[in-house]
Design a protein around this motif. Structure first.
Motif, short mmCIF file in Angstrom:
data_model
loop_
_atom_site.label_atom_id
_atom_site.label_comp_id
_atom_site.label_asym_id
_atom_site.label_seq_id
_atom_site.Cartn_x
_atom_site.Cartn_y
_atom_site.Cartn_z
N THR A 2 0.83 -1.20 0.00
CA THR A 2 0.00 0.00 0.00
C THR A 2 0.87 1.25 0.00
O THR A 2 1.80 1.38 0.79
CB THR A 2 -0.93 0.03 1.23
OG1 THR A 2 -1.72 -1.15 1.24
CG2 THR A 2 -1.82 1.25 1.20
N VAL A 87 -13.06 9.77 -3.78
CA VAL A 87 -12.75 9.17 -2.48
C VAL A 87 -14.06 8.67 -1.88
O VAL A 87 -14.95 9.46 -1.56
CB VAL A 87 -12.08 10.19 -1.54
CG1 VAL A 87 -11.91 9.59 -0.14
CG2 VAL A 87 -10.73 10.61 -2.10
N ASN A 89 -14.24 6.55 0.87
CA ASN A 89 -14.19 6.41 2.32
C ASN A 89 -12.81 6.83 2.83
O ASN A 89 -11.80 6.69 2.12
CB ASN A 89 -14.46 4.97 2.75
CG ASN A 89 -14.88 4.88 4.22
OD1 ASN A 89 -15.06 5.89 4.90
ND2 ASN A 89 -15.01 3.67 4.72
N VAL A 90 -12.80 7.36 4.04
CA VAL A 90 -11.55 7.64 4.76
C VAL A 90 -11.72 7.10 6.17
O VAL A 90 -12.67 7.46 6.88
CB VAL A 90 -11.23 9.15 4.82
CG1 VAL A 90 -9.94 9.38 5.62
CG2 VAL A 90 -11.09 9.73 3.42
N THR A 98 -6.57 5.58 6.02
CA THR A 98 -6.72 4.77 4.81
C THR A 98 -7.76 5.43 3.92
O THR A 98 -8.90 5.67 4.35
CB THR A 98 -7.15 3.34 5.15
OG1 THR A 98 -6.13 2.72 5.95
CG2 THR A 98 -7.34 2.52 3.87
N VAL A 99 -7.35 5.77 2.69
CA VAL A 99 -8.21 6.45 1.73
C VAL A 99 -8.62 5.45 0.67
O VAL A 99 -7.78 4.94 -0.08
CB VAL A 99 -7.48 7.65 1.09
CG1 VAL A 99 -8.41 8.35 0.10
CG2 VAL A 99 -7.00 8.62 2.16
N THR A 100 -9.92 5.13 0.60
CA THR A 100 -10.44 4.20 -0.40
C THR A 100 -11.03 5.00 -1.55
O THR A 100 -11.75 5.98 -1.34
CB THR A 100 -11.53 3.29 0.20
OG1 THR A 100 -10.98 2.61 1.34
CG2 THR A 100 -12.01 2.26 -0.81
N ILE A 101 -10.72 4.57 -2.78
CA ILE A 101 -11.19 5.31 -3.96
C ILE A 101 -12.15 4.45 -4.77
O ILE A 101 -12.37 3.28 -4.47
CB ILE A 101 -10.01 5.80 -4.82
CG1 ILE A 101 -9.12 4.65 -5.25
CG2 ILE A 101 -9.22 6.85 -4.05
CD1 ILE A 101 -7.94 5.08 -6.12
N SER A 105 -9.52 0.31 -4.81
CA SER A 105 -8.19 0.31 -4.23
C SER A 105 -8.08 1.37 -3.14
O SER A 105 -9.00 2.18 -2.95
CB SER A 105 -7.13 0.53 -5.31
OG SER A 105 -7.26 1.83 -5.86
N SER A 106 -6.96 1.37 -2.45
CA SER A 106 -6.78 2.33 -1.36
C SER A 106 -5.31 2.68 -1.21
O SER A 106 -4.42 2.01 -1.74
CB SER A 106 -7.32 1.76 -0.05
OG SER A 106 -6.61 0.60 0.33
N GLN A 108 -2.61 4.94 1.88
CA GLN A 108 -2.56 5.46 3.24
C GLN A 108 -1.90 6.83 3.26
O GLN A 108 -1.10 7.16 2.38
CB GLN A 108 -1.82 4.49 4.17
CG GLN A 108 -2.58 3.20 4.41
CD GLN A 108 -1.89 2.31 5.43
OE1 GLN A 108 -0.70 2.06 5.34
NE2 GLN A 108 -2.65 1.83 6.40
N TRP A 257 -18.09 9.08 4.50
CA TRP A 257 -16.83 8.59 5.07
C TRP A 257 -17.02 8.13 6.52
O TRP A 257 -17.92 8.60 7.22
CB TRP A 257 -15.78 9.69 5.05
CG TRP A 257 -15.37 10.16 3.70
CD1 TRP A 257 -15.74 9.65 2.49
CD2 TRP A 257 -14.52 11.28 3.41
NE1 TRP A 257 -15.18 10.36 1.47
CE2 TRP A 257 -14.42 11.37 1.99
CE3 TRP A 257 -13.83 12.20 4.20
CZ2 TRP A 257 -13.66 12.35 1.37
CZ3 TRP A 257 -13.07 13.17 3.58
CH2 TRP A 257 -12.99 13.25 2.18
#
Length: 336
Positions: A2, A87, A89-90, A98-101, A105-106, A108, A257
């Protein structure tokens, strides 16, 4: 493995772009995430031809020129730029975010700087019968090329800064320009109102659009009614009507988020370091709120160094603070 960044900047408008540049100037590993296909936010999408008057050092700079300059500035450093990326979720675990797109995928980040403005946006629509069917056929909510109106007779509906600036700008190229506003007084910067009054723009006030008809010659017949007595009307014929009632914005994505900083309306409450109520998460530009805040691009530019420097202190308290930028030298994409 990651990817880990020092700073994740969420929002690729002008304030986000300058924040990314300044993060590079401070030699941090930064990523800039933008949901649209291109950088520039509302400036690129809504008013690339409009002159922006609140950027220090410029008597007026066209929106597209400002974005081009910010892009050139960012290229001095190896900023990781992700466009067409939302984005979703954070989350925060221990000391990392953790940043999910949107592709699942994600990555950090040690800190987050939110520069999304007020979020997604769309124009306020004119509530007159038949308007929607004529969008693109003489009715416009956006102006992407001022020369589309060369030698045209046009009308602009609206009374704020953007409408007035649009009227005075396009009046240099049109055959005639009218501005339609439901009040006697315009709600704009005093100098902009003065410039309008000194121009040849025809003011239709206090009036509202009550009816629009497409004529056989392609022109629009617009019926204007007096606001206080809608039985008193007059007709105008124009090639184009530009509707400029402002925009509706909403931060729906941020609301989904896991991290939820406290907010005031559609902006996040911040302290003097531009930090939200979640340690390590900062917000600047129109995404932030504090008493006396003015929602101007110039204000967001000023807040960017404050947020970046505070973010660096957050993940590296021992790191020396910045010197004057005039004493820095950039070599191979790094300040030395």
């Amino acid at each position: 493995m990651t990817e880990l960044y020092d700073v994740a900047i969420i929002g690729g408008g002008p304030v986000g772009m300058f924040t990314a540049f300044y993060a590079g100037l401070r030699d941090t590993k930064a990523v800039l995430v933008e949901s649209l296909a291109t950088l520039g936010g509302q400036v690129t999408s809504l008013y690339p031809e409009k002159k922006i008057l609140d950027v220090a050092g410029f008597t007026g700079i066209k929106g597209s020129a400002l974005i081009d300059s910010l892009d050139e500035q960012m290229k001095l450093f190896p900023i990781d730029i992700k466009t067409s990326t939302t984005v979703t979720n954070v989350t925060k675990t221990n000391d990392l975010f953790t940043v999910t797109i949107n592709n699942g995928s994600s990555f950090q980040a040690k800190t987050i700087i939110i520069t999304t403005g007020k979020g997604s946006f769309e124009p306020r629509k004119m509530q007159v019968s038949g308007v929607d069917q004529l969008v693109g056929q003489g009715i416009h909510y956006f102006v992407t090329n001022k020369h589309d109106f060369d030698n045209h007779d046009i009308a602009i509906a609206g009374g704020g800064d953007s409408a007035i600036d649009m009227a005075t700008m396009l009046n240099e190229f049109t055959h005639s320009t009218r501005i339609i506003h439901r009040r006697d007084q315009f709600r704009a910067m005093e100098q902009s109102v003065k410039q309008l009054s000194q121009s040849s723009v025809i003011k239709e006030t206090p009036k509202k659009v009550s009816q629009i008809e497409k004529q056989s010659d392609g022109k629009l017949k617009i019926t204007l009614a007096q606001v206080k007595n809608d039985q008193v009307t007059n007709d105008i014929c124009v090639d184009d009507l530009i509707i400029n009632y402002g925009f509706i914005s909403e931060n729906k994505i941020v609301h989904g988020w896991d991290i939820q900083p406290e907010n005031e309306g559609q902006a996040f409450s911040v302290d003097q370091a531009m930090q939200t109520t979640i340690p390590g998460v900062f917000a600047i530009g129109d995404a932030s709120h504090y008493e006396g805040k003015a929602d101007l691009i110039a204000v967001g530019f000023g807040e960017a160094p404050t947020a970046v420097n505070a973010a660096i202190r957050f993940f590296d308290p021992q790191r020396r603070g910045p010197g004057h930028s005039s004493s820095m030298v950039i070599q191979d994409g790094k300040p030395i």
